[in-house]
Design an enzyme around this catalytic site. Structure first.
Site, PDB file in Angstrom:
ATOM      1  CE  LYS A 106      -6.182   0.969   6.417  1.00 45.21           C
ATOM      2  NZ  LYS A 106      -5.305  -0.046   5.845  1.00 45.21           N
TER       3      LYS A 106
HETATM    4  N1  GLU Z   1      -4.618  -0.499   1.974  1.00 46.82           N
HETATM    5  C1  GLU Z   1      -3.565  -1.455   1.827  1.00 46.82           C
HETATM    6  C2  GLU Z   1      -3.242  -2.101   3.162  1.00 46.82           C
HETATM    7  O1  GLU Z   1      -4.030  -2.094   4.069  1.00 46.82           O
HETATM    8  C3  GLU Z   1      -2.365  -0.876   1.098  1.00 46.82           C
HETATM    9  C4  GLU Z   1      -1.648   0.212   1.798  1.00 46.82           C
HETATM   10  C5  GLU Z   1      -0.579   0.907   0.941  1.00 46.82           C
HETATM   11  O2  GLU Z   1      -0.295   0.462  -0.162  1.00 46.82           O
HETATM   12  O3  GLU Z   1      -0.047   1.907   1.439  1.00 46.82           O
HETATM   13  O4  GLU Z   1      -2.224  -2.714   3.311  1.00 46.82           O
END
Ligand code: GLU
Length: 416
Positions: A106
């Protein structure tokens, strides 16, 4: 609404408890006690008025036992390093629950996205890509949209990364605009994935085809899910945003409400629209309904308000909306929680399809995306529900057991 709760069990505590059901997980647990890589950088943003602002930015690659790290990029004024690390850990669990060939990551910038002009947003996205060009990469770490970012931001990152590395590499991010190598259906994927889960687990969850639903947070994911549920006859008794709750006991007519929200209006200004009455923002949590979908930020349902929740089932469409303390209270009250690491995994699942599409140089038709998303949510959802039933666990506990089984097997197989 606070993202953090110091009394909360960390995701790692949940994984440690899951280890009681996973023999031989010691090596994986030891490895997962800390992140693989955590970078904190200062970004310079040139504002439209000629001034320069400095902003803290992070990227945490939590673990890569299952593959390149994967996870969203968040622009939010409340972001800090601890939140980024926690969310990166949860992505590790989410990708494992969903059988995806990815680890978890993240990243983000502490900035109020609503205070940025379109040009400032583009400059910030490009600055992030240049600064983290050694961290991200198609075979290393792949960001995607998250709170405060969207396809446009991903398109800019793909371009700036290509500029910084001298290589065209659309697979460096997912959730790109279609014209830049994105996939059909990525924008609706989180909401649709949760909808598929409700459809396929309706019996196990005790949700009928005419159940009463409330959606807290009427942004991208919440709106798509609400529209899909309403389209199959479920009654939308309330939706809310940061300004208000809009309630209609007989079921809101969502069309005009969604249209007004897409135009940028706040629910507080929509009294009477779609048959809805404006109530205060938090009224949605205590409404009498079958399914409550928290789809805003983390920390929405806490020890302080869990006792008043009026729903029988809660589906976590946001990341971390139910705190650990609330989890215990809800379980005691017999309220089922469908955990975020399963419920909102439609986004990263379709991100995986986008990566496959990019590697093969193909463009998948939307129907194929929807079919494969539905299959993945049904398969992994059923596996979690079965594990919960057989071992007498909550769905969250079962999801963590399933994730740890996969992570432990990968760590053992690779000897990493
Ligand atoms: N931000 C989204 C999540 O928290 C998608 C993450 C992604 O597609 O890599 O799952």
């Amino acid at each position: 609404m606070s993202e953090e709760n110091s009394n909360d069990p960390s995701g790692f505590d949940r994984l440690r408890r899951a280890a009681e059901h996973v023999p031989g997980a010691e090596a994986a647990l030891a490895r997962l006690a800390m992140p693989l890589e955590m970078r904190a950088l200062r970004l310079a943003l040139d504002r439209d008025d000629g001034t320069r602002t400095y902003l803290p930015a992070w990227r945490c690659r939590y673990d890569d036992a299952l593959g390149p790290t994967k996870g969203g990029l968040r622009f939010h004024q409340g972001l800090d390093a601890a939140t980024v690390e926690r969310l990166a850990f949860e992505m590790t669990v989410k990708c494992a629950v969903m059988d995806l060939p990815y680890g978890g990551a993240k990243g983000g910038v502490r900035v109020d996205p609503k205070a940025l002009s379109a040009a400032e947003r583009r400059r910030l996205a490009a600055a992030y890509a240049r600064a983290f060009a050694d961290t991200i990469g198609p075979e290393r770490d792949v960001p995607a949209p998250d709170v405060g970012t969207d396809a446009g931001v991903m398109g800019v990152i793909a371009d700036a990364y290509a500029g910084a590395t001298g290589r065209h590499a659309p697979g460096v991010v997912t959730g790109k605009p279609l014209a830049a190598g994105g996939i059909a259906g990525r924008e609706e994927a989180t909401g649709r994935g949760a909808f598929c889960l409700v459809q396929q687990l309706s019996q196990a969850l005790g949700l009928s085809s005419v159940c009463r639903v409330a959606v807290q947070g009427f942004g991208n994911a919440g709106m798509h899910m609400a529209e899909l549920l309403a389209g199959t006859g479920r009654r939308m008794v309330a939706v809310s945003d940061s300004s208000a709750t809009l309630v209609c006991e007989d079921g809101l007519d969502l069309g005009p409400v969604a249209a007004a929200k897409r135009e940028g209006q706040s629910l507080a200004d929509l009294d009477g629209l779609g048959g809805g009455r404006v109530r205060d923002r938090d009224a949605i949590l205590s409404l009498d309904c079958d399914l409550l979908v928290p789809a805003a930020l983390g920390g929405a349902i806490t020890g302080a308000n869990a006792g008043g929740v009026g729903a029988r089932v809660i589906l976590e469409l946001a990341n971390g909306p139910v705190t650990g303390e609330a989890d215990t209270i809800l379980a005691e009250r017999g309220i089922t929680v469908v955990p975020d690491v399963l419920a909102n995994a439609g986004g990263v699942t379709v991100s995986h399809f986008e990566s496959l599409q990019n590697r093969q140089g193909e463009a998948w038709p939307e129907e194929r995306v929807r079919e494969r998303l539905s299959e993945a949510m049904g398969r992994c959802g059923a596996a979690v529900a079965e594990l919960a039933r057989d071992c007498g666990l909550t769905l969250r506990e079962a999801a963590y057991v399933r994730a740890l089984e996969r992570l432990a097997a990968a760590v053992a197989a690779r000897g990493c």
